[in-house]
Motif scaffolding. Structure first.
Motif, mmCIF file in Angstrom:
data_model
loop_
_atom_site.group_PDB
_atom_site.id
_atom_site.type_symbol
_atom_site.label_atom_id
_atom_site.label_comp_id
_atom_site.label_asym_id
_atom_site.label_seq_id
_atom_site.Cartn_x
_atom_site.Cartn_y
_atom_site.Cartn_z
ATOM 1 N N TRP A 5 0.833 -1.203 0.000
ATOM 2 C CA TRP A 5 0.000 0.000 0.000
ATOM 3 C C TRP A 5 0.866 1.252 0.000
ATOM 4 O O TRP A 5 0.516 2.261 -0.607
ATOM 5 C CB TRP A 5 -0.940 0.003 1.208
ATOM 6 N N LYS A 6 1.955 1.205 0.697
ATOM 7 C CA LYS A 6 2.849 2.359 0.747
ATOM 8 C C LYS A 6 3.366 2.689 -0.657
ATOM 9 O O LYS A 6 3.368 3.850 -1.072
ATOM 10 C CB LYS A 6 4.012 2.073 1.703
ATOM 11 N N ILE A 7 3.789 1.678 -1.387
ATOM 12 C CA ILE A 7 4.284 1.897 -2.754
ATOM 13 C C ILE A 7 3.159 2.414 -3.646
ATOM 14 O O ILE A 7 3.354 3.327 -4.451
ATOM 15 C CB ILE A 7 4.903 0.593 -3.305
ATOM 16 N N THR A 8 1.955 1.850 -3.502
ATOM 17 C CA THR A 8 0.814 2.296 -4.306
ATOM 18 C C THR A 8 0.509 3.763 -4.069
ATOM 19 O O THR A 8 0.299 4.533 -5.016
ATOM 20 C CB THR A 8 -0.428 1.433 -3.987
ATOM 21 N N VAL A 9 0.472 4.198 -2.811
ATOM 22 C CA VAL A 9 0.191 5.605 -2.493
ATOM 23 C C VAL A 9 1.305 6.500 -3.025
ATOM 24 O O VAL A 9 1.044 7.581 -3.562
ATOM 25 C CB VAL A 9 0.007 5.790 -0.969
ATOM 26 N N MET A 10 2.535 6.049 -2.917
ATOM 27 C CA MET A 10 3.649 6.870 -3.396
ATOM 28 C C MET A 10 3.592 7.039 -4.915
ATOM 29 O O MET A 10 3.814 8.140 -5.427
ATOM 30 C CB MET A 10 4.976 6.244 -2.965
ATOM 31 N N VAL A 11 3.267 5.978 -5.656
ATOM 32 C CA VAL A 11 3.170 6.073 -7.113
ATOM 33 C C VAL A 11 2.007 6.977 -7.511
ATOM 34 O O VAL A 11 2.142 7.831 -8.404
ATOM 35 C CB VAL A 11 3.027 4.663 -7.738
ATOM 36 N N ALA A 12 0.854 6.817 -6.847
ATOM 37 C CA ALA A 12 -0.298 7.665 -7.150
ATOM 38 C C ALA A 12 -0.007 9.129 -6.815
ATOM 39 O O ALA A 12 -0.396 10.030 -7.561
ATOM 40 C CB ALA A 12 -1.522 7.179 -6.373
ATOM 41 N N ALA A 14 2.965 10.591 -6.786
ATOM 42 C CA ALA A 14 3.913 11.107 -7.786
ATOM 43 C C ALA A 14 3.204 11.399 -9.106
ATOM 44 O O ALA A 14 3.457 12.428 -9.754
ATOM 45 C CB ALA A 14 5.042 10.113 -7.989
ATOM 46 N N ALA A 15 2.284 10.521 -9.505
ATOM 47 C CA ALA A 15 1.532 10.748 -10.743
ATOM 48 C C ALA A 15 0.654 11.990 -10.614
ATOM 49 O O ALA A 15 0.529 12.777 -11.562
ATOM 50 C CB ALA A 15 0.684 9.528 -11.064
ATOM 51 N N GLY A 16 0.049 12.190 -9.449
ATOM 52 C CA GLY A 16 -0.784 13.380 -9.229
ATOM 53 C C GLY A 16 0.020 14.656 -9.228
ATOM 54 O O GLY A 16 -0.441 15.697 -9.694
ATOM 55 N N VAL A 17 1.223 14.596 -8.706
ATOM 56 C CA VAL A 17 2.077 15.786 -8.665
ATOM 57 C C VAL A 17 2.485 16.182 -10.081
ATOM 58 O O VAL A 17 2.539 17.354 -10.434
ATOM 59 C CB VAL A 17 3.327 15.529 -7.786
ATOM 60 N N VAL A 18 2.761 15.199 -10.934
ATOM 61 C CA VAL A 18 3.339 15.481 -12.247
ATOM 62 C C VAL A 18 2.305 15.625 -13.358
ATOM 63 O O VAL A 18 2.440 16.481 -14.222
ATOM 64 C CB VAL A 18 4.356 14.367 -12.603
ATOM 65 N N SER A 19 1.257 14.807 -13.359
ATOM 66 C CA SER A 19 0.392 14.679 -14.537
ATOM 67 C C SER A 19 -0.360 15.947 -14.934
ATOM 68 O O SER A 19 0.054 16.665 -15.838
ATOM 69 C CB SER A 19 -0.597 13.535 -14.324
ATOM 70 N N ALA A 41 -0.761 19.711 -6.990
ATOM 71 C CA ALA A 41 0.630 19.371 -6.688
ATOM 72 C C ALA A 41 0.854 19.311 -5.178
ATOM 73 O O ALA A 41 1.516 18.407 -4.671
ATOM 74 C CB ALA A 41 1.566 20.373 -7.330
ATOM 75 N N ALA A 42 0.278 20.255 -4.453
ATOM 76 C CA ALA A 42 0.441 20.266 -2.991
ATOM 77 C C ALA A 42 -0.208 19.036 -2.364
ATOM 78 O O ALA A 42 0.342 18.430 -1.431
ATOM 79 C CB ALA A 42 -0.155 21.546 -2.410
ATOM 80 N N THR A 43 -1.373 18.640 -2.870
ATOM 81 C CA THR A 43 -2.045 17.446 -2.349
ATOM 82 C C THR A 43 -1.213 16.198 -2.621
ATOM 83 O O THR A 43 -1.067 15.327 -1.751
ATOM 84 C CB THR A 43 -3.436 17.293 -2.987
ATOM 85 N N GLY A 44 -0.660 16.098 -3.815
ATOM 86 C CA GLY A 44 0.180 14.954 -4.142
ATOM 87 C C GLY A 44 1.429 14.904 -3.288
ATOM 88 O O GLY A 44 1.847 13.836 -2.821
ATOM 89 N N ILE A 49 4.510 12.589 1.265
ATOM 90 C CA ILE A 49 5.158 12.727 2.580
ATOM 91 C C ILE A 49 4.477 11.823 3.607
ATOM 92 O O ILE A 49 5.137 11.155 4.405
ATOM 93 C CB ILE A 49 5.152 14.199 3.029
ATOM 94 N N TRP A 50 3.130 11.787 3.576
ATOM 95 C CA TRP A 50 2.393 10.937 4.519
ATOM 96 C C TRP A 50 2.781 9.473 4.327
ATOM 97 O O TRP A 50 3.012 8.750 5.295
ATOM 98 C CB TRP A 50 0.898 11.135 4.316
ATOM 99 N N ALA A 51 2.856 9.009 3.065
ATOM 100 C CA ALA A 51 3.204 7.613 2.796
ATOM 101 C C ALA A 51 4.631 7.300 3.248
ATOM 102 O O ALA A 51 4.901 6.217 3.769
ATOM 103 C CB ALA A 51 3.055 7.312 1.307
#
Length: 124
Positions: A5-12, A14-19, A41-44, A49-51
């Protein structure tokens, strides 16, 4: 949080920050798009950071087996005048984690009001 789950949240995150902010910012954004890109970007980043700060769950403690209590050929017991007699084992309230075994415990006799007698394993 589990590592998966940690990896999933981190990938999501990162995608939210960039896309979407990247697409908006490359196409001459107006004020609303710039604000939206900043908020997204701030939410991502906050999710990332939370993950990163989550720790894996602690492993469950391994139960330690208790002693193996055994009573064999204990003989007779008499409870009189409100007394209690028991041949075998007593585990009040089911206390203890090990096994309890009673064999050929003999007779238990109760005489009089309030007296009690038992054989075997007593969990009361």
């Amino acid at each position: 949080m589990s590592p998966g789950w940690k990896i999933t949240v981190m990938v999501a995150a990162a995608a939210g920050v960039v896309s979407t902010p990247l697409v908006w910012l490359l196409d001459s954004p107006d004020t609303g798009q710039l604000v939206g890109a900043t908020v997204q970007a701030a939410t991502g980043i906050a999710a990332l950071i939370w993950a990163l700060m989550q720790r894996p769950p602690a492993p469950a403690p391994v139960p330690v087996p208790g002693p193996a209590d055994q009573a064999v050929d204990t003989g007779n017991a008499d409870g009189t005048g409100g007394g209690t007699a028991h041949t075998g084992l007593r585990r009040p309230g089911g206390a203890g984690t090990g096994s309890a075994k009673a064999e050929r415990t003999g007779d238990a006799t109760a005489h009089g009001p309030g007296s009690s007698a038992g054989t075997g394993v007593d969990y009361s």
